[in-house]
Scaffold this motif. Structure first.
Motif, PDB file in Angstrom:
ATOM      1  N   VAL A 262      -9.359   3.597  -1.339  1.00 44.35           N
ATOM      2  CA  VAL A 262      -9.893   4.757  -1.385  1.00 44.35           C
ATOM      3  C   VAL A 262      -8.652   5.692  -0.101  1.00 44.35           C
ATOM      4  O   VAL A 262      -8.502   6.632   0.524  1.00 44.35           O
ATOM      5  CB  VAL A 262     -11.522   5.114  -0.412  1.00 44.35           C
ATOM      6  CG1 VAL A 262     -11.903   4.220  -1.823  1.00 44.35           C
ATOM      7  CG2 VAL A 262     -12.106   4.469   0.775  1.00 44.35           C
ATOM      8  N   ALA A 263      -7.775   4.708   0.209  1.00 41.09           N
ATOM      9  CA  ALA A 263      -6.906   4.667   1.880  1.00 41.09           C
ATOM     10  C   ALA A 263      -5.886   5.502   1.002  1.00 41.09           C
ATOM     11  O   ALA A 263      -5.015   5.276   1.601  1.00 41.09           O
ATOM     12  CB  ALA A 263      -7.382   3.904   3.083  1.00 41.09           C
TER      13      ALA A 263
ATOM     14  N   ARG B  74      -9.449  19.089  -3.036  1.00 44.05           N
ATOM     15  CA  ARG B  74      -8.921  19.938  -2.471  1.00 44.05           C
ATOM     16  C   ARG B  74      -8.939  20.108  -4.217  1.00 44.05           C
ATOM     17  O   ARG B  74      -8.860  21.568  -4.475  1.00 44.05           O
ATOM     18  CB  ARG B  74      -7.619  20.046  -1.306  1.00 44.05           C
ATOM     19  CG  ARG B  74      -7.963  20.035  -0.068  1.00 44.05           C
ATOM     20  CD  ARG B  74      -6.825  20.023   0.971  1.00 44.05           C
ATOM     21  NE  ARG B  74      -7.295  20.036   1.728  1.00 44.05           N
ATOM     22  CZ  ARG B  74      -5.935  20.370   3.260  1.00 44.05           C
ATOM     23  NH1 ARG B  74      -5.101  20.285   2.455  1.00 44.05           N
ATOM     24  NH2 ARG B  74      -6.414  19.792   4.683  1.00 44.05           N
TER      25      ARG B  74
ATOM     26  N   ASN C 284      -2.745   7.511  -0.707  1.00 42.54           N
ATOM     27  CA  ASN C 284      -3.493   8.530  -1.308  1.00 42.54           C
ATOM     28  C   ASN C 284      -3.033   8.150  -3.016  1.00 42.54           C
ATOM     29  O   ASN C 284      -2.837   9.532  -3.950  1.00 42.54           O
ATOM     30  CB  ASN C 284      -2.653   9.327  -0.463  1.00 42.54           C
ATOM     31  CG  ASN C 284      -2.770  10.834  -0.995  1.00 42.54           C
ATOM     32  OD1 ASN C 284      -4.410  11.520  -1.024  1.00 42.54           O
ATOM     33  ND2 ASN C 284      -1.603  11.539  -1.159  1.00 42.54           N
ATOM     34  N   CYS C 285      -1.950   7.170  -3.032  1.00 41.24           N
ATOM     35  CA  CYS C 285      -0.956   7.239  -4.324  1.00 41.24           C
ATOM     36  C   CYS C 285      -1.670   7.304  -5.237  1.00 41.24           C
ATOM     37  O   CYS C 285      -1.615   8.028  -5.924  1.00 41.24           O
ATOM     38  CB  CYS C 285      -0.095   5.386  -4.395  1.00 41.24           C
ATOM     39  SG  CYS C 285       1.339   5.995  -3.152  1.00 41.24           S
TER      40      CYS C 285
ATOM     41  N   LYS D 206       0.705  -1.334   0.043  1.00 33.82           N
ATOM     42  CA  LYS D 206      -0.210   0.533  -0.502  1.00 33.82           C
ATOM     43  C   LYS D 206       0.590   1.573  -0.315  1.00 33.82           C
ATOM     44  O   LYS D 206       1.856   1.426   0.318  1.00 33.82           O
ATOM     45  CB  LYS D 206      -1.127   0.225   1.129  1.00 33.82           C
ATOM     46  CG  LYS D 206      -1.748  -1.155   1.236  1.00 33.82           C
ATOM     47  CD  LYS D 206      -2.756  -0.954  -0.009  1.00 33.82           C
ATOM     48  CE  LYS D 206      -3.903  -1.730   0.480  1.00 33.82           C
ATOM     49  NZ  LYS D 206      -4.093  -3.083  -0.729  1.00 33.82           N
ATOM     50  N   MET D 207      -0.263   2.091  -1.052  1.00 34.53           N
ATOM     51  CA  MET D 207       1.496   3.167  -1.391  1.00 34.53           C
ATOM     52  C   MET D 207       2.556   3.210  -1.266  1.00 34.53           C
ATOM     53  O   MET D 207       2.757   3.712  -0.405  1.00 34.53           O
ATOM     54  CB  MET D 207       0.495   4.977   0.627  1.00 34.53           C
ATOM     55  CG  MET D 207      -0.339   4.233   0.512  1.00 34.53           C
ATOM     56  SD  MET D 207      -0.929   6.160   1.737  1.00 34.53           S
ATOM     57  CE  MET D 207       0.117   7.837   0.562  1.00 34.53           C
ATOM     58  N   ASN D 208       2.790   2.682  -2.280  1.00 37.28           N
ATOM     59  CA  ASN D 208       4.457   2.052  -2.380  1.00 37.28           C
ATOM     60  C   ASN D 208       5.025   3.586  -3.381  1.00 37.28           C
ATOM     61  O   ASN D 208       4.574   3.637  -4.502  1.00 37.28           O
ATOM     62  CB  ASN D 208       4.376   1.120  -2.791  1.00 37.28           C
ATOM     63  CG  ASN D 208       6.342   0.525  -3.737  1.00 37.28           C
ATOM     64  OD1 ASN D 208       6.751   1.044  -4.003  1.00 37.28           O
ATOM     65  ND2 ASN D 208       6.519  -0.553  -3.470  1.00 37.28           N
ATOM     66  N   TYR D 209       5.707   4.284  -3.004  1.00 40.10           N
ATOM     67  CA  TYR D 209       6.170   5.936  -3.209  1.00 40.10           C
ATOM     68  C   TYR D 209       6.714   5.177  -4.433  1.00 40.10           C
ATOM     69  O   TYR D 209       6.887   5.998  -5.925  1.00 40.10           O
ATOM     70  CB  TYR D 209       7.112   6.195  -2.235  1.00 40.10           C
ATOM     71  CG  TYR D 209       6.957   7.756  -2.945  1.00 40.10           C
ATOM     72  CD1 TYR D 209       8.575   8.020  -3.701  1.00 40.10           C
ATOM     73  CD2 TYR D 209       6.072   8.899  -2.161  1.00 40.10           C
ATOM     74  CE1 TYR D 209       8.583   9.473  -4.379  1.00 40.10           C
ATOM     75  CE2 TYR D 209       6.670  10.203  -3.495  1.00 40.10           C
ATOM     76  CZ  TYR D 209       7.214  10.333  -4.036  1.00 40.10           C
ATOM     77  OH  TYR D 209       7.545  11.766  -4.444  1.00 40.10           O
TER      78      TYR D 209
ATOM     79  N   GLY E 100       5.896   6.372  -8.227  1.00 41.80           N
ATOM     80  CA  GLY E 100       6.090   7.020  -8.465  1.00 41.80           C
ATOM     81  C   GLY E 100       6.553   6.431 -10.189  1.00 41.80           C
ATOM     82  O   GLY E 100       6.221   6.979 -11.026  1.00 41.80           O
TER      83      GLY E 100
ATOM     84  N   ARG F 142     -11.673   9.834   5.417  1.00 46.25           N
ATOM     85  CA  ARG F 142     -10.968   9.551   4.437  1.00 46.25           C
ATOM     86  C   ARG F 142     -10.588  10.073   4.320  1.00 46.25           C
ATOM     87  O   ARG F 142     -10.646  11.012   2.908  1.00 46.25           O
ATOM     88  CB  ARG F 142     -11.296   8.205   3.587  1.00 46.25           C
ATOM     89  CG  ARG F 142     -11.571   7.138   4.206  1.00 46.25           C
ATOM     90  CD  ARG F 142     -10.113   6.357   3.659  1.00 46.25           C
ATOM     91  NE  ARG F 142      -9.344   6.136   4.218  1.00 46.25           N
ATOM     92  CZ  ARG F 142      -9.153   6.011   5.693  1.00 46.25           C
ATOM     93  NH1 ARG F 142     -10.187   4.608   5.910  1.00 46.25           N
ATOM     94  NH2 ARG F 142      -8.248   6.048   6.268  1.00 46.25           N
ATOM     95  N   GLU F 143      -9.415  10.294   4.469  1.00 44.74           N
ATOM     96  CA  GLU F 143      -7.911  11.580   4.221  1.00 44.74           C
ATOM     97  C   GLU F 143      -8.068  11.881   2.998  1.00 44.74           C
ATOM     98  O   GLU F 143      -8.571  12.830   2.368  1.00 44.74           O
ATOM     99  CB  GLU F 143      -6.438  11.814   5.051  1.00 44.74           C
ATOM    100  CG  GLU F 143      -6.275  12.778   4.784  1.00 44.74           C
ATOM    101  CD  GLU F 143      -4.469  12.868   5.830  1.00 44.74           C
ATOM    102  OE1 GLU F 143      -4.474  12.121   6.286  1.00 44.74           O
ATOM    103  OE2 GLU F 143      -4.345  14.127   5.431  1.00 44.74           O
ATOM    104  N   ALA F 144      -7.535  11.125   2.526  1.00 43.65           N
ATOM    105  CA  ALA F 144      -7.267  10.913   0.838  1.00 43.65           C
ATOM    106  C   ALA F 144      -8.494  11.357   0.087  1.00 43.65           C
ATOM    107  O   ALA F 144      -8.256  11.742  -1.244  1.00 43.65           O
ATOM    108  CB  ALA F 144      -7.286   9.405   0.123  1.00 43.65           C
TER     109      ALA F 144
ATOM    110  N   GLU G 181      -1.529  13.708 -11.414  1.00 42.72           N
ATOM    111  CA  GLU G 181      -1.261  13.708 -12.680  1.00 42.72           C
ATOM    112  C   GLU G 181      -2.352  13.735 -13.982  1.00 42.72           C
ATOM    113  O   GLU G 181      -0.492  14.322 -14.705  1.00 42.72           O
ATOM    114  CB  GLU G 181       0.048  12.834 -11.378  1.00 42.72           C
ATOM    115  CG  GLU G 181       0.669  13.805 -11.193  1.00 42.72           C
ATOM    116  CD  GLU G 181       1.192  14.975 -10.782  1.00 42.72           C
ATOM    117  OE1 GLU G 181       1.617  15.253 -12.116  1.00 42.72           O
ATOM    118  OE2 GLU G 181       1.245  15.831  -9.821  1.00 42.72           O
TER     119      GLU G 181
ATOM    120  N   HIS H 239      -2.696  10.168  -6.359  1.00 40.63           N
ATOM    121  CA  HIS H 239      -2.077  11.450  -6.934  1.00 40.63           C
ATOM    122  C   HIS H 239      -2.219  10.481  -8.267  1.00 40.63           C
ATOM    123  O   HIS H 239      -1.540  11.763  -9.177  1.00 40.63           O
ATOM    124  CB  HIS H 239      -1.091  11.223  -5.655  1.00 40.63           C
ATOM    125  CG  HIS H 239      -0.165  11.854  -6.508  1.00 40.63           C
ATOM    126  ND1 HIS H 239       0.061  13.269  -6.708  1.00 40.63           N
ATOM    127  CD2 HIS H 239       1.247  11.668  -8.060  1.00 40.63           C
ATOM    128  CE1 HIS H 239       1.282  13.497  -7.455  1.00 40.63           C
ATOM    129  NE2 HIS H 239       1.919  12.837  -8.086  1.00 40.63           N
TER     130      HIS H 239
END
Lengths: 418, 314
Positions: free
Chosen positions: A250-251, A310, A253-254, A214-217, A221, A302-304, A261, A257
């Motif tokens: 949904v949790a 935003r 963030n990647c 999860k959320m592996n940058y 990337g 859920r913050e993401a 993009e 993002h």
């Protein structure tokens, strides 16, 4: 664990030969694990009842150190330390240090003696073993690149992608494995002229890895890096294709993002190509806003999701709203663009609906906090006109104590804003 | 509130240095130079740099230098890379032994890795990342050789990595990440270009890293991790927004990540410790002005007296 001094250099080499023999014999290995002795012992027991034709035939070779592999036979290996079946390979943690030292020694020896490039196959063999044990050993990755650049064979480049996938399946964050892929793709892309195919495969790989990691940058990337190779159709396609996956994560963030993009890429393309707002991109943003609204209502706290909103709000205000009161109207008389005031009013109403915490669950509190910070953030950073901001802020004055109380954790920053 | 077990951490670091044969130690031997930086800087911050013998360390560091390129590898015989070149320069600065360096040779290696668009590659294989921009600029600044690169294009590249949320990623369009943000803000700070940062916007993103347990995470939806006590905090200090986080809660979080019996600090409470997190925990506490720890420079990530020695005694 400590190095066992009872392992002589000779037996270490034998271990390495067994290991490399297994790798050579089973080219389709897709999963490797290091298991402690008790876990290891239980492995064979699991398979005692299974049918043998599920097992990959294993190749035997002469085990003595002097002879080289002259004919195709089966490899003997010490079943206390290695387990290889169904394209899976397990190594006992008891021998990891010895294997590593042997592989490192063999790699360095072959790299140093590689005059006239005669030991390139040896280098590939030993670095493969070494990297499975220590996937961040960047010098080994580099020597593979040296060999591959010199040989310049398509089969080897494709095999390198496969090897990188193998490493990533066990260690999905390894930077070197990801950058090795980019290095290969930059070379191979020119030759194959099949960039859509490569893009699709790389995208799918990231999604597969992101499922477990999860959320592996680095993974995401890598996927963002691919965007620069896509045309507009591919970008639209990726947005459509990844929507379902995103809804299930949904949790993460990647993945949001990544969507941002893709959307920014489209905004840039259309901005450069024509003047004003493009209908397709506008509709895309509108649908994304509606979709996010649904998700925020469905997945409480859920913050993401709020971070995503935003961005959408920021872009909508900047690119798709007008301030003079005139609104863009489509052919079907459907207002898809509006004044900034109307839009902001709608957003505030939406966010305010979450500020009343009626139940005691943490999620509801989080939701209220994110809603409050969304309001503050939007007013401070997404609105460029001071006058409009002042007007709305004065309307919100009654909300100020509630807003600050709701966002207790990060209130220090907001206090200076208000 | 608990206390900082400074002596225990010193003992832990010294003991780790000796354990080189375990598999866990073997698989990180390629980044030993980074480990040296983390361990030794922690010792110095705790006023215990005397616990090690500098001559041996200096000798070993120089053996890590690749004679051909001038860059440093992570250990003897390993390929050179910017990552280890910075650690080499930082450790030599710490030990006040920068005199052993051929300054030109090292700076030429670093400067040679700048690309047309101002970005930096990590090594000859070309991978670009804003971390490498920071490393190059920090390194050259410490050596007094910033003139060897195109500072303006380096800054422009960093600015091109700025996202709409005010943060920075690894490449243009990369997700904002506290570690990358530190690198970009550090680069801008060292080159006197902080005016490119929207301090309120970025400050907000950074202060939202603080979790309910008081710790800091690196991105939305992630768990707090002690290493972000450095990346986030130093960034906040550099843009003058450190008063936006709850410092007391963060201090308590870091102290809770200590192994009070065996020494060392872990990523979060009750996990296994390592030198990396021990360094970032102590460095974070330094920025929080915890008593007994030397002040650390947020941009150069070295004790302030070391940085002053370099820049003010020329």
């Amino acid at each position: 664990m400590e190095k066992d001094s009872s392992f002589s250099r000779g037996s270490e080499m034998s271990l390495l030969e067994q290991f490399e023999g297994i790798l050579e014999g089973d080219k389709l290995i897709d999963e490797i694990g290091f298991l402690g002795p008790s876990q290891f012992a239980s492995l064979d027991q699991d398979l005692s009842g299974s049918s043998l034709d599920q097992c990959t035939p294993i190749q035997l070779a002469d085990v003595s150190l002097e002879t080289n592999i002259a004919e195709l036979n089966t490899v003997q290996y010490d079943k206390n330390f290695f387990w290889n079946r169904n394209n899976k390979l397990a190594i006992s943690t008891d021998v990891l240090s010895h294997l590593y030292i042997a592989a490192r020694h063999a790699y360095i020896a072959s790299a140093q003696a590689n005059f006239d490039h005669l030991l390139e196959d040896e280098i590939l063999k030993h670095t493969k073993a070494l990297l499975i044990l220590s996937c961040n050993f960047s010098s080994a990755w580099n020597d593979r690149k040296l060999v591959l650049s010199r040989k310049h064979e398509m089969a080897l480049f494709l095999e390198e992608l496969r090897f990188s996938s193998l490493i990533l399946s066990g260690a999905p964050k390894v930077e070197s494995a990801w950058s090795q892929r980019r290095w290969v793709i930059k070379i191979v892309g020119d030759y194959l002229q099949d960039s859509p195919g490569i893009i699709r495969e790389e995208s799918d790989l990231v999604e597969k890895i992101a499922e477990k990691s999860k959320m592996n940058y680095r993974a995401w990337g890598h996927r963002c890096w691919l965007i620069s190779c896509m045309n507009n159709d591919q970008v639209f396609h990726e947005l459509a294709k990844s929507k379902k996956w995103t809804e299930l994560h949904v949790a993460d963030n990647c993945c949001f993002h990544y969507r941002r993009e893709l959307m920014l890429n489209l905004l840039k393309e259309y901005h450069e190509a024509s003047t004003g707002c493009n209908f397709d991109v506008c509709l895309l943003f509108k649908e994304e806003l509606k979709w996010t609204e649904l998700l925020i209502g469905r997945y409480i706290g859920r913050e993401a999701l709020w971070i995503h909103r935003r961005f959408l709000t920021q872009c909508w205000i900047k690119h798709f709203t007008t301030n003079q009161g005139a609104a863009a109207v489509t052919e079907s008389e459907d207002l898809i663009s509006s004044t900034t005031q109307t839009f902001i009013a709608k957003e505030l109403k939406f966010a305010r609906s979450f500020l009343n915490i009626t139940d005691g669950f943490y999620d509801a509190h989080d939701q209220a906090q994110y809603a409050a910070s969304y309001i503050l953030w939007t007013l401070k950073f997404a609105l460029s006109q001071e006058s409009m901001r002042e007007e709305i802020l004065s309307e919100l004055r009654d909300l100020k104590p509630l807003l600050l109380k709701t966002c207790a954790v990060n209130s220090l920053g907001w206090e200076t804003m208000l | 509130m608990g206390e900082l077990e400074g002596k225990k951490h010193v003992q832990y670091i010294v003991s780790v240095e000796k354990k080189k044969d375990s598999f866990e130690a073997l698989v990180i031997e390629h980044l030993r130079l980074n480990g040296a930086y983390w361990g030794l800087t922690t010792l110095d911050l705790l006023n215990e740099i005397e616990a090690v013998k500098p001559d041996e360390i200096v000798q070993w560091i120089m053996q890590c230098q690749d004679i051909g390129s001038g860059g440093f590898g992570g250990n003897v015989g390993h390929d050179p890379h910017l990552l280890y070149t910075l650690s080499a320069v930082q450790v030599l600065a710490l030990l006040n032994r920068l005199d052993v360096l051929d300054i030109d040779k090292v700076s030429d290696y670093v400067a040679g890795l700048q690309n047309e668009d101002g970005s930096f590659s990590g090594d000859m294989w070309g991978e670009v990342d804003t971390r490498f921009s920071y490393i190059a600029i920090c390194c050259l600044s410490l050596l007094g050789q910033l003139s060897k690169i195109n500072v303006e294009s380096a800054v422009n590249y960093i600015v091109s990595c700025k996202n709409l949320d005010g943060g920075f990623g690894s490449i243009p369009g990369g997700e904002s990440h506290a570690g990358q943000i530190f690198c970009c803000v550090g680069t801008l700070a060292i080159t006197g270009s902080l005016h490119h940062v929207d301090r309120d916007l970025l400050g907000w993103w950074l202060c939202e890293r603080q979790c309910k347990d008081g710790g800091l995470n690196g991105r939305p939806e992630k768990l707090a991790d002690v290493c972000y006590s450095w990346w986030v905090l130093s960034s906040l200090v550099m843009i003058d927004r450190v008063h936006w986080i709850d410092k007391e809660k963060l201090t308590r979080f870091i102290l809770n990540c200590q192994d009070k019996e065996n020494g060392g600090i872990s990523d979060r409470p009750d996990n296994a410790v390592d030198v990396y997190h021990t360094y970032f925990g102590v460095a974070g506490l330094s920025l929080l002005e915890y008593p007994g720890i030397k002040p650390i420079d947020p941009a150069y990530a070295l004790p302030v007296d070391v940085v002053n020695r370099i820049f003010f005694s020329k």
